[in-house]
Design a protein around this motif. Structure first.
Motif, PDB file in Angstrom:
ATOM      1  N   SER A 121       0.843  -1.205   0.000  1.00 38.30           N
ATOM      2  CA  SER A 121       0.000   0.000   0.000  1.00 38.30           C
ATOM      3  C   SER A 121       0.873   1.248   0.000  1.00 38.30           C
ATOM      4  O   SER A 121       0.641   2.187  -0.777  1.00 38.30           O
ATOM      5  CB  SER A 121      -0.924   0.001   1.229  1.00 38.30           C
ATOM      6  OG  SER A 121      -1.730  -1.157   1.218  1.00 38.30           O
ATOM      7  N   LYS A 122       1.889   1.258   0.859  1.00 42.58           N
ATOM      8  CA  LYS A 122       2.775   2.432   0.969  1.00 42.58           C
ATOM      9  C   LYS A 122       3.413   2.780  -0.378  1.00 42.58           C
ATOM     10  O   LYS A 122       3.424   3.931  -0.786  1.00 42.58           O
ATOM     11  CB  LYS A 122       3.868   2.121   2.003  1.00 42.58           C
ATOM     12  CG  LYS A 122       4.901   3.212   2.192  1.00 42.58           C
ATOM     13  CD  LYS A 122       5.907   2.794   3.266  1.00 42.58           C
ATOM     14  CE  LYS A 122       7.093   3.746   3.334  1.00 42.58           C
ATOM     15  NZ  LYS A 122       6.731   5.111   3.719  1.00 42.58           N
ATOM     16  N   LEU A 125       0.542   3.574  -3.216  1.00 43.37           N
ATOM     17  CA  LEU A 125      -0.411   4.679  -2.995  1.00 43.37           C
ATOM     18  C   LEU A 125      -0.119   5.938  -3.824  1.00 43.37           C
ATOM     19  O   LEU A 125      -1.056   6.541  -4.373  1.00 43.37           O
ATOM     20  CB  LEU A 125      -0.509   5.021  -1.501  1.00 43.37           C
ATOM     21  CG  LEU A 125      -1.617   4.244  -0.773  1.00 43.37           C
ATOM     22  CD1 LEU A 125      -1.435   4.302   0.749  1.00 43.37           C
ATOM     23  CD2 LEU A 125      -3.005   4.764  -1.146  1.00 43.37           C
ATOM     24  N   LYS A 129      -2.998   7.438  -6.356  1.00 45.83           N
ATOM     25  CA  LYS A 129      -3.513   8.812  -6.241  1.00 45.83           C
ATOM     26  C   LYS A 129      -3.766   9.389  -7.637  1.00 45.83           C
ATOM     27  O   LYS A 129      -4.787  10.045  -7.874  1.00 45.83           O
ATOM     28  CB  LYS A 129      -2.484   9.658  -5.487  1.00 45.83           C
ATOM     29  CG  LYS A 129      -2.982  11.003  -5.050  1.00 45.83           C
ATOM     30  CD  LYS A 129      -1.943  11.668  -4.153  1.00 45.83           C
ATOM     31  CE  LYS A 129      -2.323  13.106  -3.892  1.00 45.83           C
ATOM     32  NZ  LYS A 129      -1.321  13.785  -3.058  1.00 45.83           N
ATOM     33  N   LYS A 132      -6.877   7.733  -9.063  1.00 49.02           N
ATOM     34  CA  LYS A 132      -8.002   7.641  -8.120  1.00 49.02           C
ATOM     35  C   LYS A 132      -8.443   6.178  -8.010  1.00 49.02           C
ATOM     36  O   LYS A 132      -9.620   5.829  -8.147  1.00 49.02           O
ATOM     37  CB  LYS A 132      -9.164   8.543  -8.539  1.00 49.02           C
ATOM     38  CG  LYS A 132      -8.811  10.022  -8.511  1.00 49.02           C
ATOM     39  CD  LYS A 132     -10.034  10.894  -8.317  1.00 49.02           C
ATOM     40  CE  LYS A 132      -9.739  12.382  -8.404  1.00 49.02           C
ATOM     41  NZ  LYS A 132      -8.639  12.838  -7.563  1.00 49.02           N
ATOM     42  N   ASN A 134      -8.084   2.151  -6.174  1.00 46.28           N
ATOM     43  CA  ASN A 134      -8.554   1.626  -4.890  1.00 46.28           C
ATOM     44  C   ASN A 134      -7.807   0.368  -4.478  1.00 46.28           C
ATOM     45  O   ASN A 134      -7.128  -0.261  -5.287  1.00 46.28           O
ATOM     46  CB  ASN A 134     -10.064   1.411  -4.898  1.00 46.28           C
ATOM     47  CG  ASN A 134     -10.496   0.302  -5.834  1.00 46.28           C
ATOM     48  OD1 ASN A 134     -10.461  -0.880  -5.469  1.00 46.28           O
ATOM     49  ND2 ASN A 134     -10.876   0.656  -7.069  1.00 46.28           N
ATOM     50  N   MET A 167      -6.562   3.448   6.578  1.00 46.85           N
ATOM     51  CA  MET A 167      -6.098   3.933   5.264  1.00 46.85           C
ATOM     52  C   MET A 167      -7.245   4.620   4.517  1.00 46.85           C
ATOM     53  O   MET A 167      -7.021   5.595   3.788  1.00 46.85           O
ATOM     54  CB  MET A 167      -5.535   2.776   4.429  1.00 46.85           C
ATOM     55  CG  MET A 167      -4.204   2.241   4.947  1.00 46.85           C
ATOM     56  SD  MET A 167      -3.292   1.255   3.730  1.00 46.85           S
ATOM     57  CE  MET A 167      -4.383  -0.113   3.450  1.00 46.85           C
ATOM     58  N   ASP A 170      -7.404   8.151   5.799  1.00 47.67           N
ATOM     59  CA  ASP A 170      -6.254   8.977   5.400  1.00 47.67           C
ATOM     60  C   ASP A 170      -6.257   9.334   3.915  1.00 47.67           C
ATOM     61  O   ASP A 170      -5.826  10.420   3.534  1.00 47.67           O
ATOM     62  CB  ASP A 170      -4.940   8.237   5.711  1.00 47.67           C
ATOM     63  CG  ASP A 170      -4.595   8.273   7.195  1.00 47.67           C
ATOM     64  OD1 ASP A 170      -5.155   9.131   7.907  1.00 47.67           O
ATOM     65  OD2 ASP A 170      -3.783   7.435   7.636  1.00 47.67           O
ATOM     66  N   HIS A 171      -6.718   8.414   3.068  1.00 46.79           N
ATOM     67  CA  HIS A 171      -6.559   8.619   1.622  1.00 46.79           C
ATOM     68  C   HIS A 171      -7.872   8.880   0.880  1.00 46.79           C
ATOM     69  O   HIS A 171      -7.845   9.132  -0.326  1.00 46.79           O
ATOM     70  CB  HIS A 171      -5.783   7.442   1.028  1.00 46.79           C
ATOM     71  CG  HIS A 171      -4.459   7.262   1.726  1.00 46.79           C
ATOM     72  ND1 HIS A 171      -3.427   8.164   1.585  1.00 46.79           N
ATOM     73  CD2 HIS A 171      -4.042   6.348   2.642  1.00 46.79           C
ATOM     74  CE1 HIS A 171      -2.414   7.800   2.370  1.00 46.79           C
ATOM     75  NE2 HIS A 171      -2.763   6.706   3.024  1.00 46.79           N
ATOM     76  N   ASP A 174      -8.091  11.978  -1.249  1.00 47.67           N
ATOM     77  CA  ASP A 174      -7.421  11.878  -2.567  1.00 47.67           C
ATOM     78  C   ASP A 174      -8.256  11.067  -3.562  1.00 47.67           C
ATOM     79  O   ASP A 174      -7.781  10.785  -4.678  1.00 47.67           O
ATOM     80  CB  ASP A 174      -6.058  11.191  -2.423  1.00 47.67           C
ATOM     81  CG  ASP A 174      -5.052  12.074  -1.691  1.00 47.67           C
ATOM     82  OD1 ASP A 174      -5.136  13.305  -1.844  1.00 47.67           O
ATOM     83  OD2 ASP A 174      -4.212  11.513  -0.970  1.00 47.67           O
ATOM     84  N   ILE A 176      -9.137   7.962  -3.127  1.00 46.02           N
ATOM     85  CA  ILE A 176      -8.749   6.547  -3.076  1.00 46.02           C
ATOM     86  C   ILE A 176      -9.659   5.815  -2.087  1.00 46.02           C
ATOM     87  O   ILE A 176      -9.815   6.242  -0.942  1.00 46.02           O
ATOM     88  CB  ILE A 176      -7.270   6.402  -2.629  1.00 46.02           C
ATOM     89  CG1 ILE A 176      -6.354   7.068  -3.660  1.00 46.02           C
ATOM     90  CG2 ILE A 176      -6.902   4.930  -2.427  1.00 46.02           C
ATOM     91  CD1 ILE A 176      -4.901   7.176  -3.217  1.00 46.02           C
TER      92      ILE A 176
END
Ligand code: NAD
Length: 256
Positions: A121-122, A125, A129, A132, A134, A167, A170-171, A174, A176
């Motif tokens: 994921s890190k 991501l 972004k 867009k 998932n 997550m 947090d995202h 954006d 996501i």
């Protein structure tokens, strides 16, 4: 389901649920990255997809190793130019109590099951972004409905469900989305390993079916269909969710 030409990375897709996801996403017209620590198995999944007219390539990766995941990201961008969907599915399971689990076994489950979700994921991501895109994480009903002799595994699955929600928060700004699936027993590698760890594997398998309201264990394809829905635009307002796909696991006492 609007997945035509989407770039989809699926970890642990050399077998079981991951392979079923790969085959079903490919049928929807997506371009797949088959990412697995077992390169031969990954190549076999690719062969099945290409034989059916789909597009895929194999990548040998250890999701618990940062350099290995970085190479997976580079190869994905090199071959497809983007990523739209990440399915974090790779996992291992040690069928022991905490007393019997060694520190190495504990660390391995944490680093593959949870660390793999973190690392993939890190590193993906920033690319998700721009599309867009998932993420679909493979959790388990064992994250909240536990069973004997797989304590460390249950802990990793609870962690994945929590990480999914964190997550998503947090995202989300954006664009996501991040969701997870919580399957019951599915006819695939980790369930088979659990049955084989029991005194009477055939009996254990038969009894497992009766833990589900539908009185059977599930098929990998039945999980894949939900992954496809979550990854598609039809789930555009679904994020931070834990989708239970368990045939009514633990819904009540089985009929006599
Ligand atoms: N089978 C079930 O009953 C069941 C139930 C609930 C949840 N799940 C979840 O579904 C997912 C798939 O399970 P399955 O039963 O299909 O398992 P499986 O053993 O058939 O497949 C797991 C795949 O992950 C790969 N893998 C293992 N370690 C890896 C690593 N370090 N890096 C990359 N790949 C690695 C393996 O080579 C294998 O191909 C897991 O996340 C599991 O927790 C399975």
């Amino acid at each position: 389901m609007d997945l035509q030409n989407r770039s989809v990375v699926i970890t642990g897709s050399g077998s079981g649920i991951g392979r079923a996801c790969a085959l079903e996403f490919a049928k929807e017209g997506a371009n797949i990255v088959i990412a697995d620590i077992q390169l031969d198995a990954a190549q076999e999944t690719v062969s099945r997809i290409t034989a059916a007219g789909g597009k895929a390539f194999a990548c040998g990766v250890d999701v618990s190793k940062p350099d290995s995941v970085a190479a997976l990201v580079s190869e994905t961008i090199k071959q497809y130019g983007k990523i739209d969907v990440l399915v974090n599915n790779a996992a291992v399971q040690v069928n022991k109590t905490i007393v019997d689990t060694s520190f190495d076994e504990w660390n391995k489950q944490m680093s593959v099951n949870v660390g793999g979700v973190f690392l993939c994921s890190k590193l993906f991501l920033p690319y998700l972004k721009s599309t867009k895109g998932n993420i679909v994480n493979m959790s388990s009903v064992n994250g909240f409905f536990v069973e004997p002799s797989c304590a460390g595994y249950c802990a990793t699955k609870a962690a994945i469900t929590g990480l999914t929600k964190a997550m998503a928060i947090d995202h989300g700004p954006d664009g996501i989305r991040v969701n997870c699936i919580c399957p019951g027993y599915i006819d695939a590698g980790l369930a088979e390993g659990y049955f084989q760890s029991q005194a009477n594997p055939a009996q254990s398998r038969a009894e497992a079916g009766k833990l589900h309201a539908l009185w059977r264990i599930g098929k990998p394809e039945e999980v894949a269909q939900v992954a496809i829905f979550l990854a598609s635009d039809r789930a555009s307002f679904v994020t931070g969710s834990a989708y239970v796909v368990d045939g009514g696991f633990g819904s009540g006492l089985p009929p006599k």
